[in-house]
Design an enzyme around this catalytic site. Structure first.
Site, PDB file in Angstrom:
ATOM      1  CE1 TYR A  87       5.088   8.000   1.101  1.00  5.88           C
ATOM      2  CE2 TYR A  87       2.842   8.163   1.920  1.00  5.88           C
ATOM      3  CZ  TYR A  87       3.764   7.605   1.060  1.00  5.88           C
ATOM      4  OH  TYR A  87       3.359   6.662   0.151  1.00  5.88           O
ATOM      5  CG  HIS A 104      10.161   7.415  -0.805  1.00  7.23           C
ATOM      6  ND1 HIS A 104       9.942   8.031   0.409  1.00  7.23           N
ATOM      7  CD2 HIS A 104       9.168   6.492  -0.939  1.00  7.23           C
ATOM      8  CE1 HIS A 104       8.859   7.497   0.982  1.00  7.23           C
ATOM      9  NE2 HIS A 104       8.376   6.563   0.178  1.00  7.23           N
ATOM     10  CD  GLU A 105       9.137   4.208  -4.234  1.00  6.46           C
ATOM     11  OE1 GLU A 105       8.910   3.175  -3.578  1.00  6.46           O
ATOM     12  OE2 GLU A 105       8.404   5.212  -4.176  1.00  6.46           O
ATOM     13  CG  HIS A 157       9.657   1.924   0.673  1.00  6.88           C
ATOM     14  ND1 HIS A 157       9.039   1.812   1.908  1.00  6.88           N
ATOM     15  CD2 HIS A 157       8.981   2.909   0.014  1.00  6.88           C
ATOM     16  CE1 HIS A 157       8.040   2.682   1.978  1.00  6.88           C
ATOM     17  NE2 HIS A 157       7.995   3.367   0.850  1.00  6.88           N
ATOM     18  CG  ASP A 211      -6.942   2.016  -2.216  1.00  2.00           C
ATOM     19  OD1 ASP A 211      -5.727   1.888  -1.981  1.00  2.00           O
ATOM     20  OD2 ASP A 211      -7.574   1.223  -2.933  1.00  2.00           O
ATOM     21  CD  GLU A 239       5.388   4.949   2.576  1.00  2.00           C
ATOM     22  OE1 GLU A 239       6.439   5.574   2.311  1.00  2.00           O
ATOM     23  OE2 GLU A 239       4.962   4.027   1.852  1.00  2.00           O
TER      24      GLU A 239
END
Length: 617
Positions: free
Chosen positions: A383, A295-296, A299, A375, A318
């Site tokens: 996602y 996933h990272e 990105h 936040d 996402e």
């Protein structure tokens, strides 16, 4: 692409934009502050330009200059989560296209929301203090005055002075180190980021760090106590990078390193360029949680290269990243595995919608962020609802290869820029110009602007999930006298992912009786599992059945690590066990000083200790 305002930023980015940022920090662990100086190269977007606004939060501003001349400045009223505008008046006018270097001397606050300062006791090594940052979404302004909006992208250069026993790393490529000429007991580390990026990707970490090489362009960093386990866990990094390049185009960031942080890090991972931040909860010892690294890595294209222009459009970051992450899984495993992961994602989406409530505007794909703290809006909705839309379009447009062709083309077209949903949708229509009639039948309004579950439920291939579904149904339907029919062989052939799915399905049902949960422990021994994704779901099943023996285990997991994905649901389940409510609140209050500020504030709302925010309709 038309200019779009950003409800989460005070900065005047429609009048001027930051092109480069040159940052100097001296890290002071005793006072828990960064003493800083930043030079912003600003380009005027209009004639007779003479005033600009930067975002700040809890910063002390000592001096501002423009091209070396003193500039007047005022710090405006402070807003609860947006911080305060820094209004600067230049001593001269600029014409459109001209540049000015605005230099600000400042100091952060010990309570800066981007920074977490750890005492030696809170680290694995127990000898040295530790500092890490987490800027996404709008916390960069608490560690540097800047245009803190993803609408603006800039390069940066930095130098960081730290005590000589410690190492500094940033979201950039290292550019050497030297003894601090002002203090020989300190070292200056230098960094260079040549790819333009938004402010939320600026990151810094300082600690007793070591590295191990895990690939031709990758190393893993952590405290020495964890570094070898981390190196073992992330050996597939290079094959994931190569797969991602084949799918999405060249990797432009040079290095791809991974930093494993102390347990209080609030997220699974953070895609800081050149240096992904990762939670130690990934170190399961079985490589089963490598999807977080996939996933990272993804990105690096969707989010870091093509970025949502404002946080309303976070799903563009996402949803596409989850899509790319699962395409990597398809290539490294098979299509059935991708489908299985997608089903798990659908379950996560259902849970998020249930937690917020099906009418909550936070379950929209495109959220109105006016007066909303990003936040508070954070969840798996952008996602998984985002992925569900992309998967639905994949089915309509002709399958994974065809749709991945669009995603790659979208990335290459919008690389180095920031986009909104309309830009994406317009290009979708251009790319699939022969299928406009099919696209016109998509209920775009329901997908983007209607709360709750998506208007279409994808039909995923359930081959790998069938055994999980069948076992879940056996447990929910079984009578007390038939509990002996279960045995260890039920889950013998299950992968970690299948055990996770089985427990996720149980959590969607009415709580099973305590006798059933005790039998499940007897035959499957789930208490012995160290995989955090299994453990958190198992403990939640136990707590829902009101198994008192699970309370200390739940409190232990909620306090030993600080990943929001685990800590928040555990505290919510524990709070729901009324007999132990006072103990749960007391435990939280005792551990709060060691928690990350963002996580602590959200858990306080979950435990009804602070007022939760009501989103705009």
């Amino acid at each position: 692409m038309a200019a779009v305002a950003d409800a989460s930023s005070f900065s005047s980015f429609l009048k001027c934009i930051t092109k480069h940022l040159n940052l100097k920090y001296s890290v002071d662990f005793d006072s828990q502050v960064l003493k800083g100086k930043v030079a912003l190269t600003i380009e005027a977007l209009e004639d007779k330009f003479s005033t600009l606004t930067l975002d700040t939060k809890d910063l002390k501003i000592f001096k501002v200059t423009a091209n070396g001349q003193e500039a007047k400045f005022t710090v405006g009223a402070s807003h609860s989560f947006k911080g305060a505008p820094l209004e600067i008046t230049l001593p001269f006018d600029l014409s459109r296209g001209q540049h000015v270097i605005v230099e600000v001397t400042f100091e952060t606050s010990p309570k800066a929301s981007a920074l977490q300062w750890l005492t030696p006791e809170q680290t694995a090594g127990k000898k040295h203090p530790y500092l890490f940052s987490q800027c996404q979404a709008i916390h960069c302004r608490s560690m540097v005055p800047c245009q803190d909006t993803p609408s603006v992208k800039h390069t940066y250069y930095a130098q960081v002075s730290v005590p000589r026993d410690l190492v500094a790393l940033m979201s950039a490529v290292p550019d050497g180190q030297e003894v601090d000429p002002q203090d020989s007991s300190r070292t200056i580390y230098r960094f260079r980021q040549t790819v333009p990026m938004p402010s939320y990707l600026i990151a810094v970490v300082v600690g007793a760090l070591e590295s191990r090489q895990i690939g031709p362009r990758s190393s893993v960093w952590s405290e020495k106590e964890m570094v070898d386990l981390a190196a073992f866990e992330f050996t597939e990094t290079e094959s994931m990078l190569k797969t991602a390049e084949n799918l999405a185009g060249p990797y432009v960031w040079g290095q791809y390193n991974i930093l494993v942080l102390p347990p209080s890090f609030p997220y699974g991972g953070m895609e800081n360029p050149c240096l992904t931040f990762a939670t130690p909860t990934l170190l399961a010892g079985d490589k089963s949680l490598s999807n977080v690294i996939a996933h990272e890595i993804s990105h690096s294209w969707t989010g870091n290269l093509v970025t949502n222009r404002t946080w309303e459009h976070f799903w563009l970051n996402e949803g596409h990243t989850v899509y790319l992450e699962r395409m990597i899984a398809r290539h490294l495993h098979n299509e059935q595995f991708r489908q299985f992961m997608a089903m798990g994602g659908w379950n996560d989406l259902k849970e998020a919608v249930n937690t917020f409530g099906a009418k909550s505007p936070f379950t929209n794909l495109v959220i109105n962020m006016e007066d909303v703290d990003p936040d508070d809006a954070f969840s798996s909705v952008p996602y998984e609802k985002g992925f569900a839309l992309l998967y639905h379009l994949e089915e309509l447009m002709g399958g994974p290869e065809v749709f991945m062709g669009f995603v790659k083309s979208y990335i290459q077209l919008f690389a180095y820029s920031s986009v909104i949903t309309e830009d994406w949708k317009n290009y979708l229509y251009v790319y699939f110009k022969d299928k406009v009639d099919v696209l016109n039948k998509v209920d775009w309004n329901s997908w983007f602007h209607t709360p709750g579950m998506p208007p279409v439920k994808p039909e995923y291939d359930s081959t790998l999930a069938d055994a999980c579904i069948a076992l879940c149904q056996r447990w929910t339907k079984v009578k007390e006298e038939d509990l002996a029919s279960f045995g260890p062989e039920d889950i013998q052939g299950f992968s970690s992912h299948q055990i996770i799915e089985f427990l996720s399905l149980l959590l969607q049902e009415e709580p099973i009786p305590l006798s059933h949960v005790k039998r499940m422990q007897e035959v499957y021994n789930l208490n012995s599992k160290n995989n955090c994704e299994i453990r958190v779901r198992w403990l939640r099943v136990c707590l829902r059945a009101k198994w008192e023996e699970a309370v200390p285990l739940g409190l232990k997991m909620a306090t030993e690590q600080g990943r929001q994905k685990f800590t928040r649901p555990l505290y919510r389940e524990l709070y729901g066990f009324e007999k132990f409510r006072a103990e749960v609140v007391e435990t939280f209050l005792k551990h709060r000083p060691c928690m990350h500020q963002v996580t602590a504030a959200l858990v306080a709302k979950d435990l009804k200790l602070e007022q939760a925010q009501t989103p705009s309709q």
